[in-house]
Design a protein around this motif. Structure first.
Motif, mmCIF file in Angstrom:
data_model
loop_
_atom_site.group_PDB
_atom_site.id
_atom_site.type_symbol
_atom_site.label_atom_id
_atom_site.label_comp_id
_atom_site.label_asym_id
_atom_site.label_seq_id
_atom_site.Cartn_x
_atom_site.Cartn_y
_atom_site.Cartn_z
ATOM 1 N N UNK A 165 56.877 115.888 72.154
ATOM 2 C CA UNK A 165 56.637 114.506 71.745
ATOM 3 C C UNK A 165 57.630 114.082 70.666
ATOM 4 N N UNK A 166 57.858 114.929 69.693
ATOM 5 C CA UNK A 166 58.787 114.557 68.623
ATOM 6 C C UNK A 166 60.215 114.435 69.147
ATOM 7 N N UNK A 167 60.607 115.309 70.079
ATOM 8 C CA UNK A 167 61.938 115.185 70.668
ATOM 9 C C UNK A 167 62.050 113.915 71.503
ATOM 10 N N UNK A 168 60.980 113.539 72.177
ATOM 11 C CA UNK A 168 60.982 112.298 72.952
ATOM 12 C C UNK A 168 61.145 111.099 72.039
ATOM 13 N N UNK A 169 60.481 111.120 70.893
ATOM 14 C CA UNK A 169 60.645 110.034 69.926
ATOM 15 C C UNK A 169 62.089 109.916 69.471
ATOM 16 N N UNK A 170 62.716 111.048 69.164
ATOM 17 C CA UNK A 170 64.124 111.037 68.758
ATOM 18 C C UNK A 170 65.014 110.469 69.858
ATOM 19 N N UNK A 171 64.732 110.868 71.096
ATOM 20 C CA UNK A 171 65.544 110.393 72.222
ATOM 21 C C UNK A 171 65.402 108.886 72.413
ATOM 22 N N UNK A 172 64.181 108.378 72.328
ATOM 23 C CA UNK A 172 63.958 106.947 72.517
ATOM 24 C C UNK A 172 64.579 106.139 71.381
ATOM 25 N N UNK A 173 64.559 106.678 70.174
ATOM 26 C CA UNK A 173 65.205 105.978 69.060
ATOM 27 C C UNK A 173 66.712 105.880 69.292
ATOM 28 N N UNK A 174 67.315 106.929 69.827
ATOM 29 C CA UNK A 174 68.754 106.887 70.119
ATOM 30 C C UNK A 174 69.046 105.889 71.235
ATOM 31 N N UNK A 175 68.174 105.830 72.231
ATOM 32 C CA UNK A 175 68.346 104.845 73.298
ATOM 33 C C UNK A 175 68.267 103.427 72.734
ATOM 34 N N UNK A 176 67.333 103.227 71.812
ATOM 35 C CA UNK A 176 67.164 101.896 71.239
ATOM 36 C C UNK A 176 68.385 101.470 70.429
ATOM 37 N N UNK A 177 68.962 102.369 69.665
ATOM 38 C CA UNK A 177 70.088 102.035 68.803
ATOM 39 C C UNK A 177 71.406 101.910 69.556
ATOM 40 N N UNK A 178 71.517 102.603 70.690
ATOM 41 C CA UNK A 178 72.763 102.519 71.448
ATOM 42 C C UNK A 178 73.943 103.021 70.635
ATOM 43 N N UNK A 179 75.066 102.271 70.579
ATOM 44 C CA UNK A 179 76.251 102.736 69.846
ATOM 45 C C UNK A 179 75.989 102.984 68.368
ATOM 46 N N UNK A 180 74.994 102.288 67.794
ATOM 47 C CA UNK A 180 74.693 102.467 66.367
ATOM 48 C C UNK A 180 74.089 103.833 66.076
ATOM 49 N N UNK A 181 73.719 104.578 67.110
ATOM 50 C CA UNK A 181 73.162 105.919 66.916
ATOM 51 C C UNK A 181 74.247 106.970 66.801
ATOM 52 N N UNK A 182 75.512 106.560 66.841
ATOM 53 C CA UNK A 182 76.601 107.520 66.699
ATOM 54 C C UNK A 182 76.475 108.240 65.363
ATOM 55 N N UNK B 289 69.840 115.697 66.699
ATOM 56 C CA UNK B 289 70.444 117.007 66.965
ATOM 57 C C UNK B 289 69.657 118.127 66.289
ATOM 58 N N UNK B 290 69.231 117.897 65.054
ATOM 59 C CA UNK B 290 68.508 118.938 64.328
ATOM 60 C C UNK B 290 67.195 119.278 65.023
ATOM 61 N N UNK B 291 66.519 118.265 65.550
ATOM 62 C CA UNK B 291 65.203 118.499 66.150
ATOM 63 C C UNK B 291 65.263 119.084 67.560
ATOM 64 N N UNK B 292 66.461 119.338 68.078
ATOM 65 C CA UNK B 292 66.520 120.088 69.341
ATOM 66 C C UNK B 292 65.960 121.494 69.139
ATOM 67 N N UNK B 293 65.958 121.946 67.890
ATOM 68 C CA UNK B 293 65.461 123.293 67.575
ATOM 69 C C UNK B 293 63.948 123.391 67.729
ATOM 70 N N UNK B 294 63.239 122.272 67.694
ATOM 71 C CA UNK B 294 61.777 122.320 67.622
ATOM 72 C C UNK B 294 61.155 123.072 68.789
ATOM 73 N N UNK B 295 61.734 122.923 69.970
ATOM 74 C CA UNK B 295 61.172 123.588 71.143
ATOM 75 C C UNK B 295 61.646 125.036 71.275
ATOM 76 N N UNK B 296 62.435 125.494 70.291
ATOM 77 C CA UNK B 296 62.956 126.861 70.331
ATOM 78 C C UNK B 296 62.320 127.726 69.248
#
Length: 395
Positions: free
Chosen positions: A326-343, A369-376
């Motif tokens: 769930x937390x990784x999904x939140x991070x992914x959706x936030x990046x989708x929302x920001x688009x280029x500003x998420x660089x 990127x940091x939260x990719x570790x959460x599932x590991x």
């Protein structure tokens, strides 16, 4: 099973809210809100405030210096602290080693170490993972050989989180090589100032320094630093990981993350309309919110079990899996929302568009990127599914 809060629990929630409103430093809360990197001084400051209140070791019984909260009260505190953007309590001494010593440690270890965890004299880190022994922790190779009144340790640990701040490390070491791998592991406490220890930083993809690798070369550790019995380490490790996995789930942080994601989707516009009105994006948020509500109910059921029957068992793997996804999904959706500003390094002209980039957006890529570790870490989600299939489904 009644999962609603009692009158007393609701009154406790009001007490927690009042405390956070009065005692949580605004500058710390703001740094957490925007995703800024906390310094050791920041974490120590918040720990000291909580310790003065008697609320630092939220899971400890009163006999060891904790508040003696029920699992539900601890859940309420964690949830409200996340809403208030309080710094997350560093778990290694308080949520991991503390419970281990209370269950397996000697009276001398409890009397000496637990008060030093509370007052901040000792900062602990975790020496579990090794190169080639992460999720398959039973294959660890760091050796501890008894030599008189000492153990002599040789080997390497990796992904040692916040080890650069620590003065102590608790380690799993191999004390027997024959038989099943799990049967030859012991749990030992090591002072990081001991000769023969070298800690090297591991730089993360966004440039941060959060984890380390630790090398042990003929490190002599007093035998009295062994926790429990020799070769009992696997039992202790499983006990500790149960606490760690529940902590990793982060229900309160996911709830706060959902609130922030919705606010971002209302602020960012696509084709002249707020992104939250986009049917596809709204559906993605809705699915994640459904998953989060289901996890909240599961968490409350486990809290009820813990409160009435003792600590839960392998079912904590469910929380670890769902919470991290769930937390990784939140991070992914936030990046989708920001688009280029998420660089990772937004261009300066983006900061002129207040509707697009806020201070918290600047840290979006680092958080993702940091939260990719959460599932590991804490046992990969694949391993957690194996645990559930074996221990609960008997497959």
């Amino acid at each position: 099973m009644d999962l609603s809060f009692t009158k007393e629990e609701l009154e406790f929630r009001d007490e927690v809210r009042a405390f956070l409103d009065e005692k949580l430093p605004e500058e710390l809360s703001e740094k957490v809100r925007i995703g800024g990197e906390l310094e050791k001084e920041d974490m120590d400051r918040w720990h000291a405030i909580l310790n003065e209140q008697g609320w630092l070791a939220t899971g400890w019984p009163t006999e060891f210096g904790g508040p003696g909260w029920s699992p539900v009260e601890k859940h309420i505190f964690d949830e409200e602290a996340a809403k208030a953007h309080a710094p997350r309590i560093v778990p290694f001494g308080l949520a991991m080693l503390g419970p281990v010593l209370q269950k397996f440690g000697s009276k001398e270890q409890q009397d000496e170490i637990l008060p030093r965890i509370l007052d901040g004299s000792d900062w602990w880190c975790q020496g579990y993972s090794e190169p080639g022994a992460g999720s398959d922790l039973a294959s660890l190779k760091t050796r501890a050989v008894r030599d008189g009144d000492d153990y002599v340790i040789n080997g390497q640990k990796t992904w040692t989180t916040l080890g650069q701040h620590a003065n102590k490390i608790f380690c799993l070491v191999r004390t027997k090589t024959d038989g099943k791998p799990q049967e030859g592991i012991s749990f030992i406490l090591v002072d990081l100032d001991t000769p023969g220890i070298e800690m090297r930083p591991i730089k993360l993809i966004e440039g941060g320094h959060e984890v380390n690798e630790v090398f042990f070369t003929d490190v002599r550790v007093p035998a009295e630093n062994l926790v429990g019995e020799e070769n009992q380490g696997w039992t202790i490790a499983k006990f500790l990981l149960t606490h760690e996995r529940t902590n990793i789930a982060g229900v309160g942080f996911s709830m706060q993350g959902l609130t922030e994601l919705k606010a971002l989707a209302r602020r960012v516009k696509r084709n002249g309309k707020p992104l939250i009105e986009n049917p596809l994006f709204a559906a993605r948020i809705a699915q994640m919110e459904i998953d989060l509500e289901a996890m909240k109910i599961t968490n409350l059921r486990m809290l009820y079990t813990a409160q009435t029957q003792g600590a839960p068992g392998p079912e904590t793997s469910i929380l670890k899996i769902k919470g991290t996804v769930i937390r990784q999904t939140q991070n992914e959706l936030a990046r989708r929302a920001l688009g280029p500003a998420a660089a990772p390094f937004p261009s300066e002209d983006m900061f002129g568009n207040a509707a697009l980039v806020e201070p918290e957006d600047v840290h979006n890529a680092a958080t993702y990127f940091n939260n990719r570790k959460l599932s590991i870490f804490g046992g990969s989600n694949e391993i957690q599914r194996n645990i559930l299939s074996k221990a609960m489904l008997e497959l």
